[in-house]
Design a protein around this motif. Structure first.
Motif, PDB file in Angstrom:
ATOM      1  N   GLU A 242       0.834  -1.188   0.000  1.00  0.00           N
ATOM      2  CA  GLU A 242       0.000   0.000   0.000  1.00  0.00           C
ATOM      3  C   GLU A 242       0.874   1.246   0.000  1.00  0.00           C
ATOM      4  OE1 GLU A 242      -3.959   1.408   2.391  1.00  0.00           O
ATOM      5  OE2 GLU A 242      -3.398  -0.706   2.388  1.00  0.00           O
ATOM      6  N   MET A 243       0.558   2.183  -0.887  1.00  0.00           N
ATOM      7  CA  MET A 243       1.308   3.442  -0.966  1.00  0.00           C
ATOM      8  C   MET A 243       0.305   4.578  -0.968  1.00  0.00           C
ATOM      9  SD  MET A 243       3.649   5.782  -2.227  1.00  0.00           S
ATOM     10  CE  MET A 243       2.769   6.179  -3.683  1.00  0.00           C
ATOM     11  N   LEU A 471       3.640   3.861   6.658  1.00  0.00           N
ATOM     12  CA  LEU A 471       2.635   4.053   7.704  1.00  0.00           C
ATOM     13  C   LEU A 471       1.439   3.109   7.620  1.00  0.00           C
ATOM     14  CD1 LEU A 471       2.719   7.969   7.725  1.00  0.00           C
ATOM     15  CD2 LEU A 471       4.007   6.381   9.184  1.00  0.00           C
ATOM     16  N   ASP A 472       1.470   2.175   6.692  1.00  0.00           N
ATOM     17  CA  ASP A 472       0.355   1.233   6.603  1.00  0.00           C
ATOM     18  C   ASP A 472       0.597   0.021   7.498  1.00  0.00           C
ATOM     19  OD1 ASP A 472      -1.358   2.474   4.513  1.00  0.00           O
ATOM     20  OD2 ASP A 472       0.504   2.320   3.371  1.00  0.00           O
ATOM     21  N   ASP A 490       5.629  -2.900   5.214  1.00  0.00           N
ATOM     22  CA  ASP A 490       5.080  -1.854   4.359  1.00  0.00           C
ATOM     23  C   ASP A 490       6.275  -1.273   3.611  1.00  0.00           C
ATOM     24  OD1 ASP A 490       3.734   0.133   3.090  1.00  0.00           O
ATOM     25  OD2 ASP A 490       3.507   1.414   4.864  1.00  0.00           O
ATOM     26  N   TYR A 492       6.368   0.594   0.697  1.00  0.00           N
ATOM     27  CA  TYR A 492       6.241   1.944   0.104  1.00  0.00           C
ATOM     28  C   TYR A 492       6.011   2.961   1.215  1.00  0.00           C
ATOM     29  CZ  TYR A 492       5.941   0.162  -4.681  1.00  0.00           C
ATOM     30  OH  TYR A 492       6.227  -0.412  -5.884  1.00  0.00           O
ATOM     31  N   GLU A 494       5.096   6.493   3.099  1.00  0.00           N
ATOM     32  CA  GLU A 494       4.165   7.607   2.981  1.00  0.00           C
ATOM     33  C   GLU A 494       4.894   8.940   3.181  1.00  0.00           C
ATOM     34  OE1 GLU A 494       2.998   4.517   4.037  1.00  0.00           O
ATOM     35  OE2 GLU A 494       1.969   4.670   2.116  1.00  0.00           O
TER      36      GLU A 494
HETATM   37 CA    CA Z   1       2.885   2.405   2.690  1.00  0.00          CA
END
Ligand code: CA
Ligand code: CA
Ligand code: CA
Ligand code: CA
Length: 847
Positions: A242-243, A471-472, A490, A492, A494
């Motif tokens: 997730e990005m 941050l995911d 995570d 990617y 943020e």
């Molecule tokens: Ca991320």
């Protein structure tokens, strides 16, 4: 309006106007291209043009051409050719460069040709759920007794004992609010490349501090005696990442296949990835990092191979965010405020009264137009919004999740969501144990992530500030002692992160003074490559051979990375080339004291040593150089400050773990001293645990990140250090299945300001510019269209067209460049719906 804002607004307006003009110009070209090609009239095109990316004067237009009618099965194909394989040219003299195109299969219509050194072409087309990857023919080169297969813009998987073959990492955006039901990879035309090839097998990665004897891994006999195709699959699924709230599927595609027994090689000219997705109906309890900001959208468009899906994330779906998929973050900060940059430190250091303070850094950044503020750990800990209750997706089942690191990360999530921050500076050391000396209690704790068990002790827990940038999720789904296991990561980020590992007012002052001094100066175009003896066998015997790949870029080991621009003066200090193969440490001291700008290093190291230097102000038995009372770093005298990127082991262990001694050192690591002492470096990127080399190869885990870091700075114009460090990781995302790649992904921390730009002015490489520019410019028309070259117009079957450009080599002597000529035609081949894109490549060396 205050004059500062007015100036900025005017600048923005001028930028926007320039972008708009560029866009109009490009749209006109595209429209013309389209109209001409529509006249071919063999089928009906749908043309959609999307303004995809307007950022800092750089503009990219995505052209999606799809055919409404099933195409005639006998359409034209483009067959490019080159006149000579490689050329040596003289500096500052014009030379002729020629390549040509032949139209085969059937008629080709109008063709365009672009001369383009070393630029990145994605070679991807996509429609709704279908993304197609095109591969040019593999290069097969004999090296010793082995055949080495590479594909442009593909990486290589290098499993000990198994054949080394290329893979391409696919990054596919998943439509908003949907999950994947199934993935189908469909192979296209299979091409036979011949038999009796002997493909080399992979070797083990090795810690860069390793000094033992080389143990080469033999070929895996069950694979090498087999008549079955290797790798025996078309793809492997790496991860869903997730990005900024966008979900990205990461796959590795295997276009080249090998039958070891007969030595036969095949490759697929193209591979289609079809994903079947379904709407998520149940509400997820996980918050999302989706903000819907244009800059987030632009970032994602730059990463994924199917950017047209991005529309599913905008418009109505923003309003639906609570209805399907996820819940928004709790608002604790005032969303009416906005900041680019936040410094997190404690009360004591915020109020420190040194010559330079964090407050000075805030004022400096604000003057530069980077809106900055300070928040203290105490403020964060006293705000119940950041307590661990699951609001921020931090997980809560065990006490460890409710620690200071979790609270700080929750604050960063809030600031990311509601202030829109892009950069975070962690303003404090992260010592892990209070053993006295400089190793006191931490100010900003480190989260230690896990990649692989190597030492079976604290050395396997890797201090990683990626935890605060990405941050995911919560980084530990199964609530065990290992954070960041596969599936918990995570990858990617943020926000972009850096750490000022300071403990005192004096260290804050030194760090801030050096950062402001560097940012206020015009950086010298000068760098040093520093290599030591490694003894890993063959090409891996010397660090210098690794560093050579960085100076002017490299296509070694399959992937392409750009090096230092031609107008940089890059010098080398290599054991390989030094009489007696052991340069003395006085050399590196004098390089730093002579105010050099950049050092890129590969050699041995430990917590208290790097680059043959030692910094151990406190007596520490059992640690390498710990009893020397040496202060090589603290005694430096330079007054222009250096940036150092080093692959060495442990030098960046800011938690103070020392592997030799098996305990925490009382003095801070050498990387910390470099940035917190009065002179030395304004920033370093150094490993908090082992750097990883490779026996008999330069295709080593740490080298991949090192090369991609400079490629970010000089190839992609990502010049802010924190951003470039993160980009070097994201470019290795497909390799994360190798535990040592994961290890390096976690450990390459920036000790320095993440917003500091390494390069002020930079000419972007790309299409060779006309009339002036470096490293090349041309006096010929470039690109060339059918309108200015008649043999490109309406090409019929078996027509050829040879093009010549007069090119001036203005780049640095001794550099070698790949030249691409990219030919485009709108006529598609039998069963595909894409713009036909072919290119040919040759190399040009300047002497
Ligand atoms: Ca991320
Ligand atoms: Ca300390
Ligand atoms: Ca875990
Ligand atoms: Ca420390």
């Amino acid at each position: 309006m205050d004059p500062k804002n007015m100036k900025r607004n005017i600048k923005e307006m001028v930028n926007k106007a320039a972008n708009f003009l560029m866009m109009v110009f490009n749209l006109l070209l595209v429209e013309k291209f389209y109209k001409i090609n529509k006249k071919i009239n063999k089928f009906d095109f749908n043309l959609s043009i999307r303004l995809a990316y307007v950022f800092a004067g750089f503009l990219l237009i995505l052209i999606v051409i799809s055919d409404n009618v099933i195409a005639d099965p006998t359409l034209g194909c483009l067959q490019p050719y080159i006149i000579s394989d490689s050329t040596n040219v003289s500096q500052n003299q014009f030379f002729s460069f020629s390549s040509g195109i032949k139209c085969v299969c059937d008629d080709c219509g109008d063709v365009t040709a672009i001369l383009d050194p070393e630029t990145y072409s994605k070679h991807v087309t996509s429609s709704e759920n279908h993304t197609t990857y095109y591969f040019s023919e593999p290069h097969i080169k004999k090296e010793d007794k082995y055949d080495v297969v590479t594909l442009p813009e593909a990486d290589e998987f290098d499993i000990p004992g198994e054949p080394i073959l290329p893979f391409k990492t696919a990054k596919i955006l998943i439509p908003y609010g949907e999950h994947i039901n199934s993935i189908n990879v469909i192979a296209g035309d299979k091409l036979y490349l011949g038999k009796n090839f002997s493909i080399e097998h992979g070797q083990m990665s090795v810690p860069l501090s390793f000094k033992g004897t080389i143990e080469l891994t033999p070929p895996n006999q069950s694979i090498y005696n087999s008549a079955e195709e290797y790798p025996g699959k078309l793809y492997s699924q790496v991860s869903v990442q997730e990005m900024r709230g966008y979900k990205i599927l990461i796959l590795n595609l295997y276009p080249v296949h090998y039958i070891p027994k007969t030595g036969e090689l095949y490759y697929y000219k193209n591979m289609g990835v079809l994903i079947d997705t379904q709407q998520i109906l149940t509400l997820s309890s996980e918050p999302t990092s989706f903000r819907g900001l244009p800059k987030d959208e632009n970032k994602v468009i730059g990463i994924v191979d199917n950017p047209q899906i991005i529309d599913t994330y905008t418009g109505n779906s923003v309003g639906n965010i609570t209805a399907i998929g996820s819940i928004p973050l709790q608002i604790s900060l005032n969303p009416l405020e906005s900041y680019n940059y936040v410094i997190i430190t404690n009360n004591e250091l915020k109020n420190a009264k040194g010559n330079y303070t964090f407050q000075d850094l805030v004022e400096w950044k604000n003057r530069k137009g980077v809106k900055t503020t300070i928040v203290t750990v105490e403020e964060i800990m006293n705000n119940s919004a950041y307590h661990c209750d699951g609001t921020f997706g931090d997980g809560c089942a065990i006490l460890e999740f409710n620690d200071t690191a979790a609270h700080i990360r929750n604050f960063i999530k809030d600031a990311y969501q509601n202030w829109g921050i892009e950069y975070v500076l962690l303003g404090g050391d992260g010592d892990y144990a209070n053993v006295g000396g400089e190793s006191g209690n931490n100010i900003i704790p480190t989260r230690r992530l896990w990649a692989d068990s190597v030492d079976w002790d604290v050395g396997d827990l890797i201090p990683s500030d990626l935890y605060y940038a990405a941050l995911d999720g919560n980084w530990n789904n199964n609530l065990n002692e290992k954070w960041g296991e596969p599936g918990e990561d995570d990858l990617y980020a943020e926000v972009y992160i850096g750490r000022a590992p300071v403990d005192s007012a004096q260290e804050v002052s030194n760090f801030v003074k050096k950062t402001i001094a560097y940012e206020g100066s015009e950086p010298k175009k000068e760098a040093w490559m520093i290599g030591e003896y490694l003894g890993f066998g063959g090409i891996a015997d010397y660090g210098g051979s690794y560093k050579d790949e960085i100076i002017s870029g490299s296509t070694n080991n399959g992937y392409t990375t750009v090096g230092f621009p031609g107008d940089y003066n890059v010098s080398t200090l290599y054991d390989r080339d030094w009489p007696g193969h052991n340069w003395p440490k006085s050399e590196i001291i004098s390089i730093i004291n002579n105010n050099t700008h950049i050092i890129n290093h590969l050699g041995h190291g430990s917590t208290l040593s790097a680059m043959k230097l030692c910094n151990a102000p406190i007596y520490q038995s059992g640690s390498y150089c710990g009893t020397s009372r040496n202060r090589d770093i603290d005694n430096l005298t330079n007054d222009e400050y250096v940036f150092i990127y080093s692959q060495t082991c442990y030098a960046g262990a800011f938690d103070n773990w020392n592997h030799d001694a098996g305990r925490y050192t009382k003095s801070d690591s050498i990387a910390e001293h470099l940035v917190t002492s009065e002179h030395g470096a304004f920033a370093v990127i150094m490993n908090s645990r082992y750097g990883w080399g490779k026996f008999h190869s330069t295709d080593a885990p740490s080298q991949k990140f090192d090369r991609q870091f400079w490629d970010a700075v000089f190839g992609k114009n990502i010049t802010n250090i924190g951003k470039a460090n993160q980009d070097s990781k994201e470019d290795n995302i497909g390799g994360i299945t190798d535990p040592k790649i994961r290890w390096v992904y976690y450990e390459t921390n920036l000790l320095g300001d993440p917003e500091t730009s390494l390069v002020e002015h930079f000419v972007r490489k790309g299409t060779i510019p006309m009339f002036n520019g470096t490293p090349f410019h041309t006096n010929s028309q470039n690109p060339r269209y059918s309108a200015n070259l008649s043999c490109l117009k309406n090409m019929q079957k078996n027509n050829t067209c040879t093009l010549t450009w007069q090119v001036n080599a203005t780049g640095k002597m001794g550099t070698t460049w790949k030249f691409f000529t990219i030919y485009n035609s709108t006529v598609v081949s039998s069963n595909e719906t894409q713009m036909d894109l072919e290119m040919c490549v040759t190399t040009v060396s300047i002497y």
